[in-house]
Motif scaffolding. Structure first.
Motif, PDB file in Angstrom:
ATOM      1  N   LEU A 159      30.954  27.919  20.609  1.00 28.52           N
ATOM      2  CA  LEU A 159      29.983  27.795  19.433  1.00 28.52           C
ATOM      3  C   LEU A 159      30.407  26.587  18.632  1.00 28.52           C
ATOM      4  CD1 LEU A 159      29.299  31.398  18.376  1.00 28.52           C
ATOM      5  CD2 LEU A 159      27.509  29.787  19.621  1.00 28.52           C
ATOM      6  N   MET A 160      31.427  26.391  18.261  1.00 27.74           N
ATOM      7  CA  MET A 160      31.848  25.086  17.403  1.00 27.74           C
ATOM      8  C   MET A 160      31.483  23.844  18.222  1.00 27.74           C
ATOM      9  SD  MET A 160      35.305  25.096  15.042  1.00 27.74           S
ATOM     10  CE  MET A 160      36.089  26.010  16.351  1.00 27.74           C
ATOM     11  N   ALA A 161      31.775  23.780  19.489  1.00 29.12           N
ATOM     12  CA  ALA A 161      31.526  22.467  20.497  1.00 29.12           C
ATOM     13  C   ALA A 161      30.158  22.521  20.518  1.00 29.12           C
ATOM     14  CB  ALA A 161      32.221  22.848  21.682  1.00 29.12           C
ATOM     15  N   ILE A 162      29.326  23.305  20.744  1.00 28.25           N
ATOM     16  CA  ILE A 162      27.910  23.388  20.789  1.00 28.25           C
ATOM     17  C   ILE A 162      27.268  22.820  19.459  1.00 28.25           C
ATOM     18  CG2 ILE A 162      25.718  24.698  21.361  1.00 28.25           C
ATOM     19  CD1 ILE A 162      27.528  26.235  23.334  1.00 28.25           C
TER      20      ILE A 162
ATOM     21  N   ALA B 184      25.011  23.049  10.302  1.00 30.59           N
ATOM     22  CA  ALA B 184      26.401  22.953  11.256  1.00 30.59           C
ATOM     23  C   ALA B 184      27.544  22.914  10.288  1.00 30.59           C
ATOM     24  CB  ALA B 184      26.157  21.513  11.755  1.00 30.59           C
ATOM     25  N   GLU B 185      27.818  22.261   9.390  1.00 31.81           N
ATOM     26  CA  GLU B 185      29.205  22.233   8.637  1.00 31.81           C
ATOM     27  C   GLU B 185      29.322  23.578   8.166  1.00 31.81           C
ATOM     28  OE1 GLU B 185      31.214  20.616   4.506  1.00 31.81           O
ATOM     29  OE2 GLU B 185      29.475  19.681   5.208  1.00 31.81           O
ATOM     30  N   GLU B 186      28.652  24.588   7.473  1.00 34.65           N
ATOM     31  CA  GLU B 186      28.966  25.970   7.177  1.00 34.65           C
ATOM     32  C   GLU B 186      29.022  26.768   8.236  1.00 34.65           C
ATOM     33  OE1 GLU B 186      25.329  27.135   4.989  1.00 34.65           O
ATOM     34  OE2 GLU B 186      25.810  25.887   3.195  1.00 34.65           O
ATOM     35  N   VAL B 187      28.267  26.724   9.390  1.00 35.70           N
ATOM     36  CA  VAL B 187      28.698  27.494  10.832  1.00 35.70           C
ATOM     37  C   VAL B 187      30.209  27.091  11.225  1.00 35.70           C
ATOM     38  CG1 VAL B 187      27.860  27.829  12.958  1.00 35.70           C
ATOM     39  CG2 VAL B 187      26.315  27.856  11.310  1.00 35.70           C
ATOM     40  N   ASN B 188      30.270  25.827  11.283  1.00 37.55           N
ATOM     41  CA  ASN B 188      31.859  25.429  11.815  1.00 37.55           C
ATOM     42  C   ASN B 188      32.687  25.772  10.766  1.00 37.55           C
ATOM     43  OD1 ASN B 188      31.133  24.273  13.940  1.00 37.55           O
ATOM     44  ND2 ASN B 188      31.273  22.261  13.590  1.00 37.55           N
ATOM     45  N   ARG B 189      32.599  25.926   9.611  1.00 43.94           N
ATOM     46  CA  ARG B 189      33.491  26.444   8.691  1.00 43.94           C
ATOM     47  C   ARG B 189      33.870  27.850   8.841  1.00 43.94           C
ATOM     48  NH1 ARG B 189      32.193  26.273   2.582  1.00 43.94           N
ATOM     49  NH2 ARG B 189      30.832  24.451   3.364  1.00 43.94           N
ATOM     50  N   ILE B 190      32.770  28.591   9.276  1.00 41.06           N
ATOM     51  CA  ILE B 190      33.066  29.872   9.368  1.00 41.06           C
ATOM     52  C   ILE B 190      33.854  30.373  10.651  1.00 41.06           C
ATOM     53  CG2 ILE B 190      31.947  32.228  10.208  1.00 41.06           C
ATOM     54  CD1 ILE B 190      29.346  31.284   8.182  1.00 41.06           C
TER      55      ILE B 190
ATOM     56  N   GLY C 122      28.425  38.282  -4.944  1.00 44.03           N
ATOM     57  CA  GLY C 122      27.179  38.124  -4.344  1.00 44.03           C
ATOM     58  C   GLY C 122      26.889  36.427  -3.861  1.00 44.03           C
ATOM     59  N   ARG C 123      27.866  36.039  -3.865  1.00 42.30           N
ATOM     60  CA  ARG C 123      27.691  34.317  -3.416  1.00 42.30           C
ATOM     61  C   ARG C 123      27.139  34.267  -1.924  1.00 42.30           C
ATOM     62  NH1 ARG C 123      33.406  32.030  -4.226  1.00 42.30           N
ATOM     63  NH2 ARG C 123      32.575  30.492  -2.811  1.00 42.30           N
ATOM     64  N   VAL C 124      26.513  33.077  -1.836  1.00 41.57           N
ATOM     65  CA  VAL C 124      26.195  32.872  -0.191  1.00 41.57           C
ATOM     66  C   VAL C 124      26.257  31.334  -0.149  1.00 41.57           C
ATOM     67  CG1 VAL C 124      24.145  34.670  -0.308  1.00 41.57           C
ATOM     68  CG2 VAL C 124      23.564  32.504  -1.209  1.00 41.57           C
ATOM     69  N   LEU C 125      26.326  31.035   1.131  1.00 45.31           N
ATOM     70  CA  LEU C 125      26.602  29.676   1.532  1.00 45.31           C
ATOM     71  C   LEU C 125      25.119  29.000   1.261  1.00 45.31           C
ATOM     72  CD1 LEU C 125      28.404  30.056   4.912  1.00 45.31           C
ATOM     73  CD2 LEU C 125      29.374  29.325   2.635  1.00 45.31           C
ATOM     74  N   PRO C 126      25.129  27.732   0.638  1.00 52.89           N
ATOM     75  CA  PRO C 126      23.941  27.092  -0.038  1.00 52.89           C
ATOM     76  C   PRO C 126      22.867  26.845   1.167  1.00 52.89           C
ATOM     77  CG  PRO C 126      25.803  25.663  -0.080  1.00 52.89           C
ATOM     78  CD  PRO C 126      26.358  27.052   0.325  1.00 52.89           C
TER      79      PRO C 126
ATOM     80  N   TRP D 225      31.338  37.028   4.549  1.00 54.26           N
ATOM     81  CA  TRP D 225      31.375  37.027   6.006  1.00 54.26           C
ATOM     82  C   TRP D 225      32.380  36.043   6.544  1.00 54.26           C
ATOM     83  CZ3 TRP D 225      29.685  40.518   9.395  1.00 54.26           C
ATOM     84  CH2 TRP D 225      28.366  41.358   8.985  1.00 54.26           C
ATOM     85  N   MET D 226      32.286  35.039   5.565  1.00 54.62           N
ATOM     86  CA  MET D 226      33.469  33.918   6.374  1.00 54.62           C
ATOM     87  C   MET D 226      34.934  34.360   6.125  1.00 54.62           C
ATOM     88  SD  MET D 226      33.845  30.000   5.362  1.00 54.62           S
ATOM     89  CE  MET D 226      33.564  30.395   3.505  1.00 54.62           C
TER      90      MET D 226
END
Length: 191
Positions: free
Chosen positions: A37-40, A59-65, A132-136, A144-145
């Protein structure tokens, strides 16, 4: 002459081996999926940026997770494969049974420390959940991260617990449940 294991140990050995295989399959699947998933995600972001002139904003947030997931799932994998860094000068000087007992103590001490870290990481995740923070960009809740941190510590603690049990039930020292200490002399060699 090889000493036979007591028959009451055989079911315990089968259960710990089966549990180790199950954890191995789950961790391996999670690691492979996360890395793919990171590569894709990264390739899609690069293609979007250069071919279409627009990056994938999430993309940056997903890769951080995914990096947190791979890191903390990877520590359990490294423990299972006997790949963690270790200082072994004193350990290597010991006879086979001494190495086995020392490995048992090291594995169970490491397991206890990792259970403690898992507990404190869980408390941290609870605190983040409470904010209650969420990724922007993606709106994914931040906790979740960080869920992977206590889970990774707990799976690694379980791996070290099983390694200690393997050393308790075996005649040879094991670095993990499936990796025999390669410096150990054969069972026919006197210690």
């Amino acid at each position: 002459m090889t000493r036979q294991k007591p028959t009451w140990l055989q079911p315990i050995q089968r259960v710990t081996d089966a549990l180790g295989r199950l954890i191995s399959r789950i961790e391996s699947s999670v690691l492979v999926a996360a890395i793919l998933l990171m590569a894709i995600n990264t390739m899609a972001n690069v293609i979007g940026r250069f071919a279409l002139g627009e990056s994938l904003h999430f993309a940056e947030e997903v890769n951080r997770i995914l990096i947190v997931l791979v890191t903390f799932a990877g520590i359990g994998y490294a423990a299972r494969e006997g790949r963690h860094i270790r200082m072994s000068a004193f350990y290597d000087l010991l006879p086979t049974q001494g190495r086995r007992y020392l490995m048992l103590v090291m594995a169970w001490t490491t397991s206890a420390l990792l259970w403690m870290l898992s507990y404190y990481a869980f408390l941290y995740v609870q605190g983040v959940y409470g904010t209650g923070r969420v990724l922007p960009v993606s709106g994914i809740p931040v906790y979740w991260m960080y869920l992977w941190v206590p889970l990774g510590f707990a799976l690694t603690a379980l791996q070290y617990l099983l390694t200690g049990l393997k050393n308790l039930l075996s005649r040879q020292p094991y670095l993990s449940t499936k990796v025999v200490d390669r410096y150990a002399p054969s069972e026919d060699t006197p210690s």
